[in-house]
Design a protein around this motif. Structure first.
Motif, PDB file in Angstrom:
ATOM      1  N   UNK A 166      12.499  68.350  -6.042  1.00 31.95           N
ATOM      2  CA  UNK A 166      12.827  67.260  -6.960  1.00 31.95           C
ATOM      3  C   UNK A 166      11.638  66.356  -7.259  1.00 31.95           C
ATOM      4  N   UNK A 167      10.514  66.653  -6.636  1.00 37.44           N
ATOM      5  CA  UNK A 167       9.340  65.795  -6.764  1.00 37.44           C
ATOM      6  C   UNK A 167       9.702  64.346  -6.479  1.00 37.44           C
ATOM      7  N   UNK A 168      10.381  64.202  -5.384  1.00 38.50           N
ATOM      8  CA  UNK A 168      10.853  62.872  -5.014  1.00 38.50           C
ATOM      9  C   UNK A 168       9.709  61.968  -4.552  1.00 38.50           C
ATOM     10  N   UNK A 169       9.648  60.791  -5.096  1.00 39.41           N
ATOM     11  CA  UNK A 169       8.682  59.781  -4.665  1.00 39.41           C
ATOM     12  C   UNK A 169       9.493  58.537  -4.291  1.00 39.41           C
ATOM     13  N   UNK A 170       9.386  58.089  -3.052  1.00 41.03           N
ATOM     14  CA  UNK A 170      10.169  56.917  -2.627  1.00 41.03           C
ATOM     15  C   UNK A 170       9.883  55.733  -3.529  1.00 41.03           C
ATOM     16  N   UNK A 171      10.880  54.944  -3.754  1.00 40.10           N
ATOM     17  CA  UNK A 171      10.714  53.748  -4.567  1.00 40.10           C
ATOM     18  C   UNK A 171      10.238  52.588  -3.699  1.00 40.10           C
ATOM     19  N   UNK A 172       8.977  52.225  -3.948  1.00 41.82           N
ATOM     20  CA  UNK A 172       8.365  51.201  -3.105  1.00 41.82           C
ATOM     21  C   UNK A 172       9.086  49.852  -3.207  1.00 41.82           C
TER      22      UNK A 172
ATOM     23  N   UNK B 147      13.425  59.571 -12.427  1.00 44.02           N
ATOM     24  CA  UNK B 147      12.960  59.879 -11.082  1.00 44.02           C
ATOM     25  C   UNK B 147      14.123  60.157 -10.124  1.00 44.02           C
TER      26      UNK B 147
END
Lengths: 343, 343
Positions: free
Chosen positions: A48-54, A6
DNA sequence: CTGTTAGCGCCTTCAA
DNA sequence: TTGAAGGCGCTAACAG
């Protein structure tokens, strides 16, 4: 199998040619960012299809958006329906729900709660908690760390919120209904390991004593009251005691037991409600699917759940603990009728 | 209300007069520590009531110990029982379970899964997924980021694992049983929005066609098949069509519908099983609590759940995706009997 | 066996 | 409006 690694906030920052701080700002939208840089960041995010890391976010903001729910089990639809209420209203508020089944085991219940705490959930709802004995001390400690709501819990602990039906009143109402029908010999069927049963038993004792109708032997405990075997164990236990006791009515602490009671009657050749009346408690969907349909005290599980959710959110936001008591309504169906000897 | 600030590993280290590394070692028990220092750390832990912060740990080990579970809802006990299987075996492995109810809404189903991904769950189990149309593309993308297991999902997507009962075979078996009893006119009752129904319908069509017994009109769709109204809507729909169709048997895609079918028969003055036989699917506990008890194909929900859990864990540890097919067993109870006209 | 230290990915002052 | 830098709490080398 290979998982795509990721993208992190750093990757996005690099891609967009800005600092991580800026990326953080556009992601959270909490500080001004020049429109064109914002746009640049956005497209980097998409690329980048970035998804924040919760986890990371929650680690440093020190609060999580998940809450914990502990139930005895899922076999009694009562719990499923309450959870449904919790889930629907929590989702609306952006919370996720960590589910734990404590299998009616007090030890496991504590383990579950500890696990929840270590996951730093921001609140916990316990349905039908087991609060006797040592457990009280345990809960006193927990509530210092995280907001706690009990659904149908009766043992008072400071700073814990309570959402409950007035089960004592409900029991009395059901009993009044039965005596109004002419019944004088009413069995009380309960399970083990839940404060709910105790509260109802107390109400039963008081009411029957008032009427001069109380008899210790009329209280029957069928053991585990919420699992896959409850109907059967209730049936077996009642087939054993009913012939001797010969009651004209049976009050059951939940609909599973009531279902068992009805089956016991059938096997004993007793007609329901002509020979004996049966009333249940909860009004789970099952109660109108069996034959005869069960007269029962409705607990409105969905409301129980959504109220608990609301209170929990309040507490998470710093609100004081409180108690909410809902009232039961008697749903009259086919399993009850006038006492034979009166008719 | 005020929450007590939680002790961190640093506090414990200070209290015990050791380094944080040592504390970490005794907490995780993964490296040797001298017994007496271990003891010192232990008592510091107890004194401070230290609970490790899971977020922090997971942040730097880069893997989470929670998995996501998505179900249509909890009203059909089928799902509750499957979840029970998942929960019990996941707990044993140290995983917690994030529960989401998608309410049979394909949009919501995707939302739930997205939320799960951003929480970096280490795997997701979807029960009875909705995989038609656009959704396929969606799942293809998701599975690149996190291991995915479908329970009773039929639309094949690469790298997704499947755990399912052979519902097609089960359907055929049930139908064979019915024809063996002499039934020639068998209604097929299904719901909407789930691949399970489609699979069963296909099996029904094939079998009936083989027997030269197929009739398009015998397929009836009652709409939503898993919610609180399913029993009622099945009853209503069947009360409408049965008088005209006059089948001697009814095959239902789940036990809720079967329960509705039985109620419809009763209201129409048809005896079950003397006038019409009813078979259900799933073998939820309800099926043996209604009167007459329902003959049904057992899906062994608990196994479905625990198998899915096992496969998911394998995948999390790098295993390939796979498919597991369980077989159904017909549970013969009271709702079926020989066809009248044969008798 | 034990301590030191460098991050994990992100948010948030503090300066610029 | 933006960047640099210091943690959040914990684990895992790497030294000692």
């Amino acid at each position: 199998m290979e998982m795509k690694k990721k993208a992190t906030i750093v990757d996005v920052a690099k891609e967009a040619g800005v600092s991580v701080a800026t990326v953080s700002r556009v992601v959270n939208g909490n500080y001004p960012v020049k429109p064109e840089t914002r746009e640049r960041v956005q497209s980097a995010i998409n690329a980048l299809q970035y998804v924040p890391n919760v986890q990371a976010r929650e680690l440093n903001t020190r609060h999580s958006s998940t809450i914990g729910v502990v139930v005895p089990g899922l076999y009694n639809m009562f719990f499923a329906e309450v959870i449904d209420g919790i889930e629907k209203s929590m989702r609306r508020q952006g919370y996720s729900l960590l589910l734990n089944c404590a299998q009616n085991d007090p030890e496991l219940e504590m383990e579950c709660i500890n696990a929840l705490v270590s996951r730093s959930v921001s609140g916990i709802i316990v349905i039908s908690p087991n609060t006797e004995g040592l457990r009280e001390e345990f809960y006193r400690r927990i509530v210092k760390r995280v907001p706690l709501v009990f659904i149908n819990g009766y043992h008072r602990i400071p700073n814990v919120s309570y959402v409950a039906n007035d089960e004592a009143l409900g029991t009395r109402q059901a009993l009044e209904y039965l005596t109004g029908l002419g019944h004088k010999h009413i069995l009380f069927v309960r399970g083990e390991n839940s404060d709910s049963y105790t509260v109802k038993e107390r109400a039963y004792r008081a009411f029957m004593a008032e009427q001069g109708l109380f008899n210790e032997k009329d209280i029957v405990d069928i053991g585990e009251g919420n699992n896959i075997d409850t109907v059967t164990s209730a049936r077996i236990k009642l087939m054993k005691v009913m012939p001797e006791l010969a009651p004209t009515a049976v009050f059951c602490c939940n609909d599973l037991m009531a279902t068992g009671a009805i089956r016991a009657c059938k096997r004993l050749g007793l007609r329901v409600p002509q020979d004996v009346s049966v009333v249940g408690f909860d009004n789970i969907t099952l109660s109108k699917l069996v034959d005869p349909q069960i007269t029962t005290m409705d607990q409105n599980m969905f409301q129980l759940g959504s109220n608990a959710a609301a209170v929990l959110v309040e507490m998470i936001h710093g609100g004081q603990s409180k108690r909410i008591t809902l009232e039961n309504i008697l749903i009259t169906r086919e399993s009850t009728g006038p006492c034979k000897t009166e008719a």
